[in-house]
Structures are given as C-alpha cells and as structure tokens.
Write a protein that holds these residues in place. Sequence first.
Motif, PDB file in Angstrom:
ATOM      1  N   GLN A   2    -125.373  62.255  30.420  1.00 57.92           N
ATOM      2  CA  GLN A   2    -125.230  60.855  30.820  1.00 57.92           C
ATOM      3  C   GLN A   2    -125.614  59.912  29.684  1.00 57.92           C
ATOM      4  O   GLN A   2    -126.761  59.870  29.258  1.00 57.92           O
ATOM      5  CB  GLN A   2    -126.113  60.562  32.029  1.00 57.92           C
ATOM      6  CG  GLN A   2    -126.055  59.118  32.511  1.00 57.92           C
ATOM      7  CD  GLN A   2    -124.672  58.736  33.019  1.00 57.92           C
ATOM      8  OE1 GLN A   2    -124.130  59.390  33.896  1.00 57.92           O
ATOM      9  NE2 GLN A   2    -124.112  57.687  32.465  1.00 57.92           N
ATOM     10  N   SER A  25    -123.671  56.485  29.442  1.00 53.43           N
ATOM     11  CA  SER A  25    -123.225  55.139  29.843  1.00 53.43           C
ATOM     12  C   SER A  25    -122.674  54.345  28.656  1.00 53.43           C
ATOM     13  O   SER A  25    -123.217  53.315  28.258  1.00 53.43           O
ATOM     14  CB  SER A  25    -124.390  54.369  30.482  1.00 53.43           C
ATOM     15  OG  SER A  25    -124.900  55.044  31.591  1.00 53.43           O
ATOM     16  N   GLN A  69    -128.860  51.599  32.861  1.00 57.42           N
ATOM     17  CA  GLN A  69    -128.812  53.055  32.698  1.00 57.42           C
ATOM     18  C   GLN A  69    -128.864  53.435  31.220  1.00 57.42           C
ATOM     19  O   GLN A  69    -129.605  54.343  30.815  1.00 57.42           O
ATOM     20  CB  GLN A  69    -127.528  53.598  33.321  1.00 57.42           C
ATOM     21  CG  GLN A  69    -127.216  55.060  32.998  1.00 57.42           C
ATOM     22  CD  GLN A  69    -128.013  56.040  33.834  1.00 57.42           C
ATOM     23  OE1 GLN A  69    -127.886  56.046  35.047  1.00 57.42           O
ATOM     24  NE2 GLN A  69    -128.818  56.870  33.201  1.00 57.42           N
ATOM     25  N   ALA A 119    -124.547  66.521  35.402  1.00 59.36           N
ATOM     26  CA  ALA A 119    -124.245  65.107  35.143  1.00 59.36           C
ATOM     27  C   ALA A 119    -125.369  64.425  34.375  1.00 59.36           C
ATOM     28  O   ALA A 119    -125.124  63.653  33.441  1.00 59.36           O
ATOM     29  CB  ALA A 119    -123.993  64.380  36.468  1.00 59.36           C
ATOM     30  N   THR A 159    -131.834  55.556  29.394  1.00 56.92           N
ATOM     31  CA  THR A 159    -131.572  56.830  28.724  1.00 56.92           C
ATOM     32  C   THR A 159    -132.136  56.826  27.313  1.00 56.92           C
ATOM     33  O   THR A 159    -132.732  57.812  26.867  1.00 56.92           O
ATOM     34  CB  THR A 159    -130.061  57.122  28.686  1.00 56.92           C
ATOM     35  OG1 THR A 159    -129.544  57.174  30.024  1.00 56.92           O
ATOM     36  CG2 THR A 159    -129.773  58.449  27.991  1.00 56.92           C
TER      37      THR A 159
END
Length: 507
Positions: free
Chosen positions: A296, A298, A305, A292, A309
Amino acid sequence: MKVSRSVLGISMVIAVVFILWGIVLPKNMSSITSQIQQFIQHKFGWFYLLAASAFLVFSIFLVFSKYGNIRLGKDDEKPEYSFITWFAMLFSAGMGIGLVFWGVAEPLSHFASPPVGEGGTTGAAREALKDTLFHWGLHPWAIYTLIGLSLAYFKFRKNAPGLISATFYPILGEKVKGPIGKTIDILAVFATLFGVATSLGFGAAQISGGLSSLIPNIPNNFTTQLIIIAIVTILFISSALSGLDKGIKYLSNGNIALAVLLMLVLLFIGPTEFIANSFTTMLGDYIQRLPAMSLQMSPFTESQQAQWTQAWTIFYWAWWISWAPFVGTFIARVSRGRTVREFILGVLLVPTIFSAIWFAIMGGSGIYQEIFSKAGIVNVINKQGTEIALFKFLEAFPLGSILSVLAILLIATFFITSADSATFVLGMQVTHGSLNPSKTIRVIWGLILSVSAAVLLGTGGLQGLQTASIISAFPFALVLILMMVSLVKALNKEKIVKIVSKPSRAN
C-alpha cells in the motif's frame, strides 16, 4: 583470533566522524541527515515495501520447498540450545526494547490518527491493532530470517567465516575476500551501529520517562537520559565480558520471564474478555489484509494514508533492515543444528504470535482505557512524549507503581541484552567472523554504541533516532536482495536425498 584491520579501521573512522560531527555541529548534522532521510523515504518508499514483501515470500517458499530438511550444520548435528532458550535469545535481541516502548503508544497513536477515516472511533480502534501487528509481525522477522539463515547455512554447513560477505561466495567467488567483500562487511557494521543505537536511544528515553513518572523530582530530559545510558553501559559491558553462555543467555531468559509476568498480570487484572476478543479480531484482520497492506503506497493523492505510510511503515521497514545484520548474525550464531524449515518456522511464527499477544494485552487495554475510562493517554503522548504512554497506562491498574518499576526493569534488561548482543555481532564482523571475539573489541564497540545513541538523542531526539535508521538501512537493503540470490544458488547445488517407498509385491 585475526582482526580485519581494514573493516575495523574504516568502521571506527566512520563512527568517530559521526560522533564528532554530532558533538561539534549538532544542528548541521540534524539538518543534513533529515534531508537525506526525507529524500530516501519519499523517493524509495516503494523499494522498501517491495523488498520486505519479497523476503517474506521467499521465506515461505523455502518452508515448503525441497530444501526444508537441510540442516544448518552436519547432517547428524543436534541444536546447540533448547527451543525455549533459543527463542528467548533471538527474541530479546530482535525486538525487546521496541515492544515495550511501542506496546501502548503505537496502537493509541493509530487510534487517534488512523491512516484512513476519523480517529477515536471503534473502527479506528480495530484498525489500530491490525496496523500495529502488521509492523511487528511477519515482515520484520522475514528480514531477520533471510540474513540469519544465510549466515547459519554458510557458516555451519559450508564452514565459511561468520561474515555477511561470506554469504556472497556463490555469486562473487574469491572477490568476497577483496574490496567488495570488505565493503559489504563495513555496510553491515554501519547498519548495525545505527540500528542498535536507535533502539538504545528509545530505551534510555523510556526509562527516563518512567523514572520521572514515579519520582517527579527526576526530570525527563537529556541529562537524565545520558546518566541512564552511562549506567546501563557499565552493566551491558559487564554482561558482554561474561560471555554468550552466561550473560546473554541468562539475561535473555530473564527478559522473557519478566515480559510474560507483566503480560499475565495485565491480562488478569485488566479487561480480560476485551483483550481476548481484540486478539482474535486483530489476528483475523491481519491475515485477511496482509497482501494489500504489504504493498500500500497511495500514489494518486497526498492523502492521510500516504503520509501515514511514510511516517510509520517505511520507517519500520528501514529500522528492521538496519537491525538485520545484528539480529541475523546473532540468530545464526545460536541456531546451529536446526533444519531450514525449523529455523524459518521458529523465527517467523513464534515471535509474530508473541507480538500479537503482547499488543492485544498492552494496546488493547490502552484503547479500552481511552474509550471507556477516558484515561487521556493520547493527550499525554501529544504533550509529554511517546515514552510516557506506558507509564500513564499503568497508572490505571492496582499497584500501578509496582508495575511501572517492573516495566522499567524489563526495559533495562532488554537494553542490556540488545547492546550486549550487538557488541558480540560487531566484534564478529571485524574479526573475520570469529565466534568468540575478544573482550577488548567488544568493550570498544559497546562504548561506541552508547556514545552514538547519546549523540542521536542529543541532536534530534526520537526523530533523530528514526532518521539514522532510515539512512543506514538503504544501502543494506540492496545487500539483502543480493544475499537472497546467493542463497538460492548455493541451495541449488545441495544434493537432496528423496526417500521413495517401494511398492510391496503381491503374494
């Protein structure tokens, strides 16, 4: 030794133009490179995540494939270096300065500003260690695995030149000797130059911060950093001139000894039980959440988030890719005689486990201080800079000043081995893959590396260093994808000998 004049000439011109641009028009350079970095980071962040994950899946596939027993050299060749020396050399070249710089600072940064939820909580502490290991674990070493394996395979098994372009022979044929191949090698030099310069800048900034903490009369500013770069440049060029089997080998072993010594001291005088529990929990969370986290992005909201990232994961993946030609070439150079399976397992697992232990001790202890002792390291990071975090952390231990001196020495030796190894790799790329590039070429590249690090620090500080990594990595990521295709084509032509046992006859 034959010099590739086109690769050397064009690479030198790019480097000199960049240096002059930073010196003459520093604000203009900072503005333009920041805009390019933001464009790449926001428009192609997904590309970095997919590429890094693909390299990891590919590496794991090769471990369990029929190609695992293929030797990187002749079928009866033995490894050139012992396992301990091999690991020490690849690890010192691969992550040394970064681990020391971010060992305390990154987990505490995630603890204070997590990707999800409120900072400063026990949940944030747990996530912080897992996220840090994610950035320093299997993904970066999978990137190094791909390029190192490709170079070692084509160089030692196919007797090809030790060039990035030579790994493309299965898909380009003789074109690797023409403009396309030269372009690939120039991209490798470009990525290596700015990827390593980024780490050297981090190292200079942290040594400056450490000296300032120990001796208040020494200011933590650009002038001090320039002096440090000049001194270390003299040291690593001296090491470079001594050769691979002397300078780099002995310094790499010394690095590991210093790093292990620092870890053991902090483990036993620090919160040992907390560290052990943190290590176990971090490893379990990392293994469970790896798929995950790998993908990731978003996309549905401009959330905390998504911003996290972009600021952390995308930067790291770009930084590792920019380091890939340097680390991959160096790992390949010291891996002759190992099997494909042994190479991949060694490069993937050993550094990842070492990183997990390192961050459990450094980051775990830092979080422990922040939660239970209210050490205020996060405030120091916010006010004085990330490079001060390690030394603020060490203040809380008995003989903290001695530990700080040990840390500065560790950073300096990592600085020397990284730069020393980089001059070796850059020399190989402009001398048709020579395993022993001339001392003159290595000295020239050593000076260019140091000046580039100084320019990046002077024009944008640590942010400028990150910008250079992201920009230099983007074109080389495409090179790595094609390299993966080329390696598969070459491996498919290998004659795999299968040993089948005959059934015994009944009496």
